[in-house]
Design a protein around this motif. Structure first.
Motif, PDB file in Angstrom:
ATOM      1  N   ALA A 179      -7.271   6.535 -11.953  1.00 18.14           N
ATOM      2  CA  ALA A 179      -7.441   7.801 -12.662  1.00 18.14           C
ATOM      3  C   ALA A 179      -6.252   7.969 -13.764  1.00 18.14           C
ATOM      4  N   PHE A 180      -6.443   8.612 -14.964  1.00 20.07           N
ATOM      5  CA  PHE A 180      -5.157   8.938 -15.607  1.00 20.07           C
ATOM      6  C   PHE A 180      -4.441   9.977 -14.887  1.00 20.07           C
ATOM      7  N   HIS A 181      -3.210  10.122 -15.425  1.00 22.34           N
ATOM      8  CA  HIS A 181      -2.358  11.043 -14.951  1.00 22.34           C
ATOM      9  C   HIS A 181      -2.719  12.335 -15.666  1.00 22.34           C
ATOM     10  N   PRO A 182      -2.747  13.615 -15.336  1.00 23.90           N
ATOM     11  CA  PRO A 182      -3.326  14.694 -15.988  1.00 23.90           C
ATOM     12  C   PRO A 182      -2.378  15.364 -17.060  1.00 23.90           C
ATOM     13  N   LEU A 187       0.113   6.913 -18.173  1.00 26.89           N
ATOM     14  CA  LEU A 187       0.086   6.770 -16.778  1.00 26.89           C
ATOM     15  C   LEU A 187      -1.212   6.511 -16.112  1.00 26.89           C
ATOM     16  N   ILE A 188      -1.616   5.814 -15.557  1.00 26.24           N
ATOM     17  CA  ILE A 188      -2.622   5.361 -14.824  1.00 26.24           C
ATOM     18  C   ILE A 188      -2.587   5.265 -13.301  1.00 26.24           C
ATOM     19  N   VAL A 189      -3.113   5.517 -12.366  1.00 28.75           N
ATOM     20  CA  VAL A 189      -3.110   5.197 -10.940  1.00 28.75           C
ATOM     21  C   VAL A 189      -4.088   4.433 -10.516  1.00 28.75           C
ATOM     22  N   THR A 190      -4.026   3.332  -9.887  1.00 22.59           N
ATOM     23  CA  THR A 190      -5.185   2.501  -9.103  1.00 22.59           C
ATOM     24  C   THR A 190      -4.766   2.722  -7.592  1.00 22.59           C
ATOM     25  N   HIS A 191      -5.754   2.639  -6.994  1.00 26.92           N
ATOM     26  CA  HIS A 191      -5.825   2.591  -5.274  1.00 26.92           C
ATOM     27  C   HIS A 191      -6.881   1.940  -4.759  1.00 26.92           C
ATOM     28  N   GLY A 192      -6.826   1.375  -3.650  1.00 26.14           N
ATOM     29  CA  GLY A 192      -7.561   0.658  -2.951  1.00 26.14           C
ATOM     30  C   GLY A 192      -6.994  -0.003  -1.336  1.00 26.14           C
ATOM     31  N   TRP A 199       0.482   2.518 -13.401  1.00 22.05           N
ATOM     32  CA  TRP A 199       0.634   1.776 -14.581  1.00 22.05           C
ATOM     33  C   TRP A 199       1.020   2.480 -15.499  1.00 22.05           C
ATOM     34  N   SER A 200       2.066   1.929 -16.327  1.00 18.76           N
ATOM     35  CA  SER A 200       2.762   2.776 -17.408  1.00 18.76           C
ATOM     36  C   SER A 200       2.604   1.916 -18.839  1.00 18.76           C
ATOM     37  N   ARG A 201       1.975   2.639 -19.475  1.00 17.29           N
ATOM     38  CA  ARG A 201       1.661   1.685 -21.119  1.00 17.29           C
ATOM     39  C   ARG A 201       2.722   2.152 -21.906  1.00 17.29           C
ATOM     40  N   PHE A 207       1.292  -2.923 -20.407  1.00 20.81           N
ATOM     41  CA  PHE A 207       1.466  -2.444 -19.144  1.00 20.81           C
ATOM     42  C   PHE A 207       2.241  -2.639 -18.118  1.00 20.81           C
ATOM     43  N   THR A 208       3.177  -1.952 -17.653  1.00 20.12           N
ATOM     44  CA  THR A 208       4.096  -2.180 -16.407  1.00 20.12           C
ATOM     45  C   THR A 208       3.533  -1.499 -15.360  1.00 20.12           C
ATOM     46  N   ARG A 209       3.747  -2.331 -14.057  1.00 22.30           N
ATOM     47  CA  ARG A 209       3.191  -1.619 -12.931  1.00 22.30           C
ATOM     48  C   ARG A 209       4.277  -1.450 -11.807  1.00 22.30           C
ATOM     49  N   THR A 210       4.178  -0.112 -11.078  1.00 23.75           N
ATOM     50  CA  THR A 210       4.960   0.280  -9.983  1.00 23.75           C
ATOM     51  C   THR A 210       3.946   0.385  -8.810  1.00 23.75           C
ATOM     52  N   ASP A 211       4.514  -0.434  -7.909  1.00 23.24           N
ATOM     53  CA  ASP A 211       3.746  -0.399  -6.474  1.00 23.24           C
ATOM     54  C   ASP A 211       4.385   0.738  -5.513  1.00 23.24           C
ATOM     55  N   LEU A 212       3.754   1.726  -5.193  1.00 21.29           N
ATOM     56  CA  LEU A 212       4.139   2.798  -4.289  1.00 21.29           C
ATOM     57  C   LEU A 212       4.533   2.418  -3.001  1.00 21.29           C
ATOM     58  N   PHE A 213       3.673   1.284  -2.231  1.00 18.36           N
ATOM     59  CA  PHE A 213       3.873   0.911  -1.085  1.00 18.36           C
ATOM     60  C   PHE A 213       4.972  -0.335  -1.135  1.00 18.36           C
ATOM     61  N   LYS A 214       5.678  -0.491  -1.987  1.00 22.27           N
ATOM     62  CA  LYS A 214       6.567  -1.661  -2.122  1.00 22.27           C
ATOM     63  C   LYS A 214       7.534  -1.822  -1.069  1.00 22.27           C
ATOM     64  N   ASP A 215       8.191  -0.653  -0.602  1.00 20.07           N
ATOM     65  CA  ASP A 215       9.013  -0.721   0.588  1.00 20.07           C
ATOM     66  C   ASP A 215       8.432   0.188   1.803  1.00 20.07           C
TER      67      ASP A 215
END
Length: 622
Positions: A179-182, A187-192, A199-201, A207-215
């Protein structure tokens, strides 16, 4: 062969569906939607119609007028859909054709006119589409799609111009949504499965990627939503609802996490006044949370057990704050109600494989029986009654008088119920194997029961089908799939699951050794997909689909056939040549499990096995 306009009306009853295509009109789909294996699949468009999809068809249902319209631009199953911010335009993504990669595509269409505006991704997208979403910040000018290939390619289009805006490979694990950030179109978020990435364009299109579960310990994220201030809300398979905020350095952190459900949080929806709705796929609960009061609980309710878990939630009148919602369930139902009052069924459908189909010769009502143990009767597009059997149902037929239904179960029982009410009459133990096909003699005094153990069981039927007495068994070796009686009543023909045609003599109570004995026989029905009068439906090529089911209309001049690829064909009967012409329609996910003409010749009913869909086709007078 019928002209192009000869098949004009198709109606989905268990998933009753209506559509308009080049060759036919599917109308009034009413009962059922695809809730068992899809996410984010229920919306309300600007004019108040309920929007959902089944197989290749997008359904728009006006509950006020009890009328449905259909978008039929797709040639393969719709896998996902997104509603534009203007609540008029729709994007829907279809899977690739079997054996043909890069044939998946995304279609943008107008829900008012049902006109296709753009087709995106042809020749670029892989085996299917997992997620779609319109941007919010720029009035929906951007559209994203995640394909189902191994790398789950994320594509972003400036769709009004038809141009690609950006593309990046995302994850090699299961992606369940995006989904796009509103508040930020870049900014786009992918999940699964174990995935939650932002993902930031950049201005250069990278696109650059930030993993929220990294730590953090990875979780399986089923659903996402955003608060009005742009905080990300996620729901996972453990029932946790997590709120993510961004600090002054642009780093994501967990602002709040709480237990929302027992089992997965299958859907999240933020209402316009700031209330968050969540749905549970296991606990069947719909809950409301106050986003302005640190997500304090407001109300909750639990759906009936028969409805199944929650798949999707959407307000009945978006932006009106009247608390009325629609809920799509895992058992292919749509309910309406609110957290303050009970939920009522709007759409019903079988939730597992559907094989049993029969038409009442007396009043034209339709009965279905499926692996969900449901025996259902439909009349004029309405569900008249439904009952639950003790076991999965694999076959059904009706007594010639129209008085009773005979249902075959997976554990070898014959269940007899009244056709007008579903009231149980009797249960007869036949054998220990599934009863895969049933057929009454035209007089109604004998019922032939075909089993997957290869045997044919014959029962005397008296008192208009209320009493049954077994008088013979004819033993075979291969599972049976179809039965027809001869006009004389002296013979039966059957087809096995390995596609062997066998003739049986009721005089000798054994199989016929010389086929010449039956060469002059006429058959009351033609449901066996093998035989001299139907051999032309088999093309003989290695890549040809297998014909699963056939039926000849009562007038005797048309034959309907359904195959393993979900195609329904209409031929002139008899079909004596593989070069015989036909009309073909693709509407099902995989195989067509049954086709049956009504006694009045004007209607054809078909069922799709895996998508549990019943469709009605109108055949004009010729």
């Amino acid at each position: 062969l019928p002209s192009v306009s000869c098949l004009n009306t198709l109606e989905r009853l268990s998933f009753v569906i209506c559509l308009h295509t080049k060759d036919l009109l599917l109308h009034q789909p009413r009962y059922g939607y695809r809730g068992w294996d899809t996410r984010k699949n229920l919306w309300v468009v600007k004019n108040g119609e309920l929007l959902y999809f089944v197989a290749t068809i997008a359904v728009l249902y006006d509950r006020t007028d009890d009328h449905q319209r259909h978008y039929t631009g797709h040639t393969e199953d719709i896998q996902c859909m997104s509603l534009h911010p203007n609540a008029v335009l729709v994007a829907s993504g279809q899977r690739a054709s079997q054996g043909h990669r890069l044939t998946a595509n995304v279609q943008v269409w107008d829900s008012r006119t049902l006109r296709t505006l753009h087709v995106l991704g042809e020749g670029e997208l892989g085996v299917g589409i997992l997620a779609l979403d319109f941007s919010t910040r720029n009035n929906g000018d951007y559209l994203l799609a995640v394909d189902a290939d191994r790398e789950h390619l994320l594509s972003v289009w400036a769709w009004t111009k038809g141009g690609i805006f950006g593309r990046v490979a995302t994850h090699q694990d299961h992606v369940w949504g995006a989904a796009f950030h509103p508040l930020d179109n870049n900014l786009i978020v992918t999940h699964g499965r174990g995935l939650l990435s932002v993902w930031s364009r950049r201005k250069d299109g990278i696109f650059t990627r930030t993993d929220l579960f990294k730590d953090l310990l990875p979780r399986n994220i089923l659903s996402i939503a955003y608060t009005r201030h742009g905080d990300l809300i996620t729901g996972d398979t453990d029932g946790l609802i997590t709120v993510w905020s961004v600090d002054a350095d642009g780093e994501y952190f967990i602002r709040k996490q709480f237990k929302g459900h027992d089992g997965g949080v299958s859907t999240l929806y933020l209402l316009s006044e700031g209330t968050l709705l969540s749905g549970g796929d296991k606990d069947r609960r719909v809950a409301a949370w106050d986003c302005d009061e640190d997500f304090d609980p407001i109300l909750e309710t639990q759906l009936p057990e028969a409805s199944g878990g929650v798949r999707s939630v959407t307000p009945q009148r978006p932006g009106m704050n009247d608390a009325n919602i629609y809920v799509g369930t895992i058992k292919n139902m749509i309910l309406e109600g609110s957290l303050q009052r009970r939920f009522n069924q709007v759409v019903f459908g079988h939730s597992r494989q559907l094989w049993g189909l029969t038409i009442n010769p007396r009043d034209g009502s339709v009965a279905t029986a499926g692996y969900d143990k449901q025996i259902v009767c439909w009349m004029h597009n309405r569900l008249m009654w439904r009952i639950q059997a003790q076991s999965e149902c694999v076959s059904i037929t009706i007594h010639p008088s129209g008085s009773v239904l005979a249902v075959g179960t997976i554990d070898g029982h014959l269940v007899i119920v009244r056709a007008d009410s579903g009231k149980h009459v009797a249960t007869v133990r036949v054998c220990g194997s599934p009863l895969s096909c049933l057929a009454y003699h035209k007089s109604g005094d004998t019922l032939a029961v075909g089993s997957q153990n290869g045997s044919l069981y014959l029962y005397k039927s008296t008192r208009e089908g209320l009493v049954y007495t077994r008088f013979s068994k004819m033993k075979g070796e291969q599972p049976l799939s179809a039965i027809d009686w001869s006009e004389s009543g002296k013979f039966l023909q059957t087809v096995t699951s390995d596609y062997d045609l066998t003739f049986w003599s009721l005089r000798t109570l054994s199989s016929v050794s010389d086929d010449a004995d039956v060469q002059d026989e006429l058959w009351v029905t033609q449901t066996c997909p093998l035989g001299y009068y139907v051999h032309g439906i088999w093309a003989g090529r290695k890549d040809s689909p297998i014909q699963v089911t056939v039926d000849r209309n009562p007038k005797g001049d048309l034959l309907a056939a359904g195959d393993t690829r979900g195609n329904v064909r209409l031929y002139r009967y008899p079909v004596l040549s593989p070069r015989a012409g036909y009309h073909q329609y693709k509407v099902y996910t995989s195989y067509v499990s049954s086709v049956r003409f009504s006694m009045a010749d004007r209607l054809l009913y078909t069922t799709g096995g895996t998508d549990a869909a019943l469709i009605r086709w109108r055949v004009p007078l010729m």
